[in-house]
Write a protein that holds these residues in place. Structure first.
Motif, short mmCIF file in Angstrom:
data_model
loop_
_atom_site.label_atom_id
_atom_site.label_comp_id
_atom_site.label_asym_id
_atom_site.label_seq_id
_atom_site.Cartn_x
_atom_site.Cartn_y
_atom_site.Cartn_z
N THR A 71 0.48 -1.35 0.37
CA THR A 71 0.15 -0.43 -0.06
C THR A 71 0.98 1.63 0.11
OG1 THR A 71 -1.86 -1.29 1.52
CG2 THR A 71 -1.94 1.13 0.91
N VAL A 72 1.96 0.98 0.76
CA VAL A 72 2.87 2.67 1.08
C VAL A 72 3.49 2.60 -0.32
CG1 VAL A 72 5.27 3.49 2.09
CG2 VAL A 72 3.33 2.33 3.59
N LEU A 85 -9.56 12.00 6.56
CA LEU A 85 -9.55 12.98 7.53
C LEU A 85 -7.71 13.55 8.38
CD1 LEU A 85 -11.76 14.13 8.65
CD2 LEU A 85 -11.75 12.08 10.78
N SER A 86 -7.38 12.80 8.39
CA SER A 86 -6.15 12.17 9.37
C SER A 86 -5.36 13.79 8.50
CB SER A 86 -5.16 11.16 9.16
OG SER A 86 -4.15 11.29 9.48
N VAL A 87 -5.31 13.16 6.99
CA VAL A 87 -4.35 14.42 6.43
C VAL A 87 -4.47 15.47 6.36
CG1 VAL A 87 -4.20 14.57 3.35
CG2 VAL A 87 -3.40 12.62 4.67
N GLY A 88 -6.62 15.82 5.99
CA GLY A 88 -7.04 16.98 6.59
C GLY A 88 -6.12 17.46 7.87
N ILE A 109 2.38 10.88 1.37
CA ILE A 109 3.58 9.73 2.13
C ILE A 109 3.22 9.46 3.84
CG2 ILE A 109 5.51 10.96 4.17
CD1 ILE A 109 7.01 10.46 1.53
N LEU A 110 1.80 10.32 3.52
CA LEU A 110 0.86 9.92 5.31
C LEU A 110 -0.05 9.30 4.57
CD1 LEU A 110 0.29 14.59 6.51
CD2 LEU A 110 2.43 12.12 7.15
N MET A 137 -1.26 4.26 6.42
CA MET A 137 -1.80 2.66 6.31
C MET A 137 -1.00 1.12 7.67
SD MET A 137 -4.58 1.45 4.21
CE MET A 137 -5.43 2.51 3.59
N ASP A 138 -0.16 1.87 7.67
CA ASP A 138 0.97 0.64 8.41
C ASP A 138 -0.11 0.26 9.79
OD1 ASP A 138 3.18 1.08 6.95
OD2 ASP A 138 4.62 1.62 7.91
N TYR A 139 -0.13 1.82 9.93
CA TYR A 139 -1.38 1.25 11.34
C TYR A 139 -2.55 1.00 11.29
CZ TYR A 139 2.10 5.34 12.55
OH TYR A 139 3.19 5.43 13.43
N HIS A 140 -3.41 1.38 10.39
CA HIS A 140 -4.76 1.31 9.94
C HIS A 140 -4.07 -0.59 9.75
CE1 HIS A 140 -9.09 2.25 8.85
NE2 HIS A 140 -8.76 0.54 8.11
N VAL A 141 -3.68 -0.94 9.20
CA VAL A 141 -3.10 -2.36 8.47
C VAL A 141 -3.25 -3.58 9.42
CG1 VAL A 141 -2.61 -4.10 7.16
CG2 VAL A 141 -3.17 -2.23 5.45
N PHE A 142 -2.57 -3.05 10.64
CA PHE A 142 -2.23 -3.95 11.72
C PHE A 142 -2.92 -4.23 12.63
CE2 PHE A 142 0.89 -4.71 15.65
CZ PHE A 142 1.69 -5.17 15.77
#
Length: 755
Positions: free
Chosen positions: A297-298, A581-584, A622-623, A628-633
């Motif tokens: 994904t990254v 939402l995080s990027v915003g 980048i964000l 996605m690292d955290y989300h997938v985990f």
């Protein structure tokens, strides 16, 4: 759920199993890969991005004309001679004597050429209190900063002899030297301090030196290998220093993250009473899979930069993509081998008072407790009132993101980038005040079949006159001919000076009105207009055209990857919404702090009225990838718990609190590393550091700790909804491990594995 058969399948599980069985081979192959990449890369050398390829539009056309003509434009320098109190004018003998002294002094150094007196070039301000002596540095413009010191010393000496006058030098070479002296080590110090900071946080997280060194070692070797690969790839896609810095940041972040995910799961399974081999197999099948899903994904997100058409962005995207891929491969191959080799020795080098086992409560037959007390308390509130939690958290993030609606982007001018921290910035402002636009004039690169033809000379004179009469410039407009190449440089100081909005209007007047009425009437003549203001506008225009395709590419492919990885339409949609939402929110913080100046002093910054042009798209890519690292985990652990028979709320609580430690550790490392870049003196670097650090912090806390569990609690079983018409999709989910400890039946292929 009791003991049962479990099929260990998937690339991560098979790679981990092979590496654990062939430990020395896996480690040897990784070392060989790193050594070969570094060696071949060093031998191949690096091809740098050409200036002509860095921008689009007229700026690109102008750079290409100059490059094709073989003109190596020297570094231009200017000496400002100005009355300190307004009592001396350019017509006074003292002023003339100072001008003559400056001309003689700089010429005497032997480092300059084409010294021009203001009395010959008419570079005297309207009020008569300021004048400019102009000259070029000899030799290559890229190294002019290394040779300008004698000239600066000569100008300073003349200034000491004329106390009523301000005599200061500014130009490409002097700015290069000043910045190298003041900030040359900034980036290196930031990059070098990132690794010790990450190691220190990992020591606290793991409480053991060996366990803390593993993630750093993997990240560093992945970065080394990627540096070599970048040199090789640069012969097809040129690279630059910016790409290297971004690659280091991303490589350190994901390399440490992936190791944390894997290592924490392996330790957790061993703490639950499983033997090392079983713990490693489970970590490979679960966290290993999460690493691959996250890594792909990254990579997809980073690949979005390739759609910008800007060479610097393409280089950053490719470099980031490569380091993520290398770190991902290392995490699922060499890391299992190292863990298998080390066994219980991974706990060596215990730090006093930081023993994780002392903080771990046991119960239920040796099973580790369910993680963080803090997040358990937070989850208790969130899961009790998911609707209220969703409204409050989402409302807070939307409020934070609100300032982003008025975001203004531009390339920062010298005074915006460095404030008044350097004397040369004050000189820059004084030159702009006395000669609006004089420090950064527009450059018209005129190419004709015969630059000395009568109609071309007439058109040049008409352009020169109309540039002033149209109000685009206050003059003086300078024309410099290169007869052999049939090219002319026309330097036009723009009305508006360092105010890029006003200067941009002057540029539009030159391009849309003055040029068509003069130079545009000569057949076969090219006259692209470049310079700082033009470069900023062309960059903005090209980037604006790239935003939609880049956003669409990243969002669509991330959605598809999440859909395939979790076989849930709901998870895929919520993943995208939460990441956006995080990027915003990150955008909102950037605009509030750096554009409006709200709380800027708290981070040692200034409100400069704009965000550096390249940052919004860069941050998005980048964000979106890193979050996605955290989300997938986290979602993987929630799904795993649900598939083992826990209720939705229990699964959510289990998934969040058991991953809280690793997510917090990874986030703290990234925030700390990014914050280092926020301490640099350049406002653009501060913006990048603050934006990245704030976004990661929000993502790891509000998004993963409140919004994600609230949304999933409200959705319940609908979290795993997949329409019938999508049932044909391939199953890339992993098989969940049962909770009870059972004997292991070994199988080289891993099927079946009984735990």
């Amino acid at each position: 759920m009791g003991n049962g058969d479990i099929r260990v399948r998937g690339i991560a599980a098979r790679a981990g199993g092979w590496s654990a069985r062939h430990r020395w081979a896996a480690v040897g192959l990784w070392v060989l890969f790193v050594v070969l990449a570094v060696g071949i890369g060093s031998a191949a050398g690096t091809v740098e991005v050409k200036e002509s390829d860095q921008l689009g539009g007229e700026t690109h056309t102008a750079a290409r004309i100059v490059e094709d003509a073989g003109i190596d434009e020297p570094a231009g320098e200017t000496v400002l001679i100005q009355s300190k109190d307004g009592s001396v004018k350019a017509t006074d003998p003292e002023f003339k004597a100072a001008v003559a002294a400056v001309v003689a002094a700089v010429d005497k150094t032997g480092e300059v050429t084409d010294v021009t007196s203001p009395y010959d070039a008419d570079t005297i301000s309207r009020d008569g209190h300021s004048a400019l002596v102009q000259f070029d540095m000899r030799g290559d413009s890229d190294t002019a900063g290394e040779r300008v010191e004698p000239v600066l010393d000569a100008v300073e000496a003349v200034g000491k002899d004329h106390s009523t006058l301000r005599i200061e030098e500014i130009g490409g070479a002097s700015m290069m030297k000043t910045f190298d002296d003041a900030f040359g080590d900034d980036f290196q110090q930031a990059e070098y301090s990132a690794v010790p900071v990450a190691l220190g946080i990992l020591l606290i997280a793991f409480g053991a030196l060996v366990a803390a060194l593993l993630p750093v070692a993997l990240a560093v070797t992945a970065i080394m290998a990627t540096m070599g690969l970048m040199s090789i790839v640069s012969h097809f896609q040129p690279m630059d220093d910016t790409a290297s810095s971004v690659m280091l940041l991303v490589g350190l972040a994901v390399g440490v993250d992936y190791c944390l995910f894997y290592l924490r799961r392996e330790r957790e399974e061993r703490a639950a009473g499983r033997d090392p081999e079983t713990a490693l197999r489970i970590a490979a099948a679960t966290s290993g899979r999460a690493v691959i899903v996250s890594g792909v994904t990254v990579c997809v997100a980073m690949a979005g930069m390739l759609f910008t058409g800007l060479a610097t962005f393409e280089a950053m995207g490719l470099a980031s993509l490569m380091v993520v891929a290398v770190a991902m491969v290392g995490s699922v191959t060499v890391l299992p081998a190292l863990l298998s080799l080390l066994g219980h020795r991974v706990e060596k080098g215990r730090i006093p008072f930081l023993h994780p086992d002392k903080r771990r409560k046991h119960g239920n037959g040796g099973r580790a407790a369910e993680g963080s007390r803090f997040w358990s308390a937070v989850l208790k509130v969130v899961l009790a009132k998911p609707g209220v939690s969703l409204v409050v958290a989402a409302g807070a993030l939307l409020a934070i993101a609100a300032p982003a609606v008025g975001m203004k982007t531009q390339n920062l001018t010298l005074d915006q980038e460095f404030g008044d921290s350097l004397p040369i910035v004050q000189t820059y402002n004084r030159v702009n005040d006395a000669f609006p636009g004089g420090s950064e004039p527009a450059e018209v690169i005129v190419k004709a079949d015969d630059i000395n033809a009568a109609e071309v000379k007439t058109a040049l004179e008409q352009f020169k006159a109309q540039a002033v009469s149209s109000g685009a410039s206050c003059g003086p407009v300078e024309i410099k001919l290169h007869d052999a190449q049939n090219i002319a440089y026309v330097y036009v100081p723009l009305v508006g000076g360092s105010d890029l909005d006003k200067a941009g209007k002057s540029l539009d007047t030159l391009r849309d009105e003055v040029r068509p009425a003069t130079l545009g009437k000569v057949d076969g003549l090219q006259a692209p207009i470049t310079g700082q203001v033009a470069g900023s506008k062309d960059f903005n225009d090209q980037l604006a055209g790239a935003v939609a395709p880049v956003f669409a590419f990243v969002v669509v492919f991330a959605f598809l990857l999440m859909l395939l990885s979790f076989r849930s339409l709901t998870v895929a949609i919520t993943s995208i919404v939460l990441n956006l939402l995080s990027v915003g929110a990150a955008y909102g913080i950037l605009v509030a702090v750096f554009q409006h100046g709200w709380g800027a002093s708290l981070v040692g910054a200034e409100g400069v009225g704009a965000i550096i042009t390249w940052l919004p798209l860069f941050l998005f890519v980048i964000l979106f990838g890193l979050s996605m690292d955290y989300h997938v985990f986290v979602v993987s652990r929630i799904r795993e718990a649900r598939m083992r028979g826990r209720s939705t709320n229990e699964a959510i609580k289990h998934g969040v609190v058991t991953t809280a430690g690793v997510v917090t550790s990874a986030a703290v490392i990234m925030v700390a590393v990014f914050a280092i870049f926020g301490t640099l003196s350049m406002q653009s670097m501060k913006q990048m550091g603050v934006g990245l650090a704030a976004a990661v912090l929000i993502d790891a806390t509000i998004i993963r700790g409140v919004l994600l569990p609230a949304v999933m609690a409200l959705l319940g079983e609908r979290n795993w909804y997949l329409p019938k018409w999508l049932q044909w999709l391939p199953d890339f989910t992993h098989d969940e491990s049962p909770e009870a400890v059972a004997p292991v039946t070994r199988d080289d292929e891993g099927e079946p594995l009984r735990v």
